[in-house]
Each structure stands twice: as structure tokens, then as C-alpha cells.
Design an enzyme around this catalytic site. Structure first.
Site, short mmCIF file in Angstrom:
data_model
loop_
_atom_site.label_atom_id
_atom_site.label_comp_id
_atom_site.label_asym_id
_atom_site.label_seq_id
_atom_site.Cartn_x
_atom_site.Cartn_y
_atom_site.Cartn_z
N GLU A 1 7.89 1.21 4.83
CA GLU A 1 7.46 0.12 5.72
C GLU A 1 7.73 -1.20 5.02
OE1 GLU A 1 3.36 -1.74 7.70
OE2 GLU A 1 3.22 -0.07 6.28
N HIS B 1 0.83 -1.19 0.00
CA HIS B 1 0.00 0.00 0.00
C HIS B 1 0.87 1.25 0.00
CE1 HIS B 1 0.68 -0.32 4.42
NE2 HIS B 1 0.58 1.01 4.40
#
Length: 155
Positions: free
Chosen positions: A147, A22
Site C-alpha cells: 500500500e 504500518h
């Protein structure tokens, strides 16, 4: 003259990061952004049980909206009403993104954390464990938040 050095294995091996899971953007006007991603770009907005449990409360408060591309990549919009980018020119890099998340196999997550620490990568926070999996947040050399995350392991 350019010298090509052999790739050293000091980090993760090519292929360990599977895909972009994402990307999260900070947005100043949530209504305008939801209209843009949902109506103009035609992306599916996650609603009801589609919303990750870790984001349900923020979605209900109007602070987050989630969209998904046809290939499954999620775009998270984080409402930041006081957002003023460093430069009003949208062509300037890194002024409107929150973070980029890479997906990794759960069996390789601890190795990824170890590599980041061994390489003295600046960690923002984590590792964290959530119902949606595990993640660690860290910075690239320019200060952009990244991330590495994985799905929950089978119990």
C-alpha cells in the site's frame, strides 16, 4: 561481468516514500498474538480514541488489534481463524503477512497512483479515501500486497 546502468526515472524519485507507516499481519489466534506483541514484545496496544476510526468496529468485534512501536510504526493484527499458511514452516517467506504500507506526502499521492498505473502494476483496490487518509493497494511481482498511503490533506 556486471554492468551498472544509470537509474532511470520511470517511477517515484528516491525519497518520495518517507517511511513504513504500518504492517498488517493475518493471525490465527488473536489472543496469543495480542499477548505476544503486547506482553512479550512490550508494544503499546492502541485503545479507545487511539484506535483509527476506520478500525474501531473491527477492534470492538475482536477482529483487529493495533500495536505501535516506539518509533511510531503500527502493527495491525487481522484475525483469520481459518488461516492455514501455504507451508507450516515459519521460515517460508510471505506466508503470514497481510500487507506493507509506505507513507508518502499527500501532495505526491496522485503522482504515485499515476506511476503505478503507467507501469501496469497490478492494483488490488483503490485509491480509497478514509478519515485517516488516502491509500492504494497493489501487488509486487511475487504477489505480496503493498500500500502507498498518505495522511489527510489540510482543509
Amino acid at each position: 561481468m556486471t554492468v551498472s546502468l544509470p537509474l532511470q526515472t520511470i517511477g517515484l524519485t528516491r525519497g518520495h516514500l518517507k517511511s513504513v507507516h504500518h504492517i498488517a499481519f493475518n493471525v490465527k489466534n488473536m489472543d496469543a498474538s495480542r499477548h505476544f506483541y503486547g506482553q512479550i514484545l512490550g508494544l503499546h496496544e492502541l485503545t479507545g480514541d487511539e484506535i483509527p476510526s476506520t478500525l474501531k468496529e473491527l477492534v470492538q468485534q475482536g477482529k483487529v488489534a493495533n500495536f505501535v512501536t516506539p518509533d511510531g510504526m503500527v502493527i495491525d493484527l487481522f484475525w483469520e481463524p481459518d488461516l492455514s499458511p501455504p507451508d507450516p514452516n515459519p521460515q517460508q517467506q510471505f506466508t503470514r503477512a497481510n500487507h506493507l504500507a509506505f507513507d508518502i506526502d499527500p501532495s505526491l499521492f496522485e503522482q504515485a497512483v499515476k506511476v503505478l498505473k503507467e507501469q501496469k502494476v497490478r492494483i488490488d483496490h483503490g485509491p480509497v479515501t478514509r478519515p485517516t487518509g488516502r491509500g492504494i493497494y497493489f501487488y509486487d511481482p511475487d504477489g505480496f500486497l503493498l500500500e502507498i498511503r498518505c495522511d489527510p490533506t489540510e482543509q
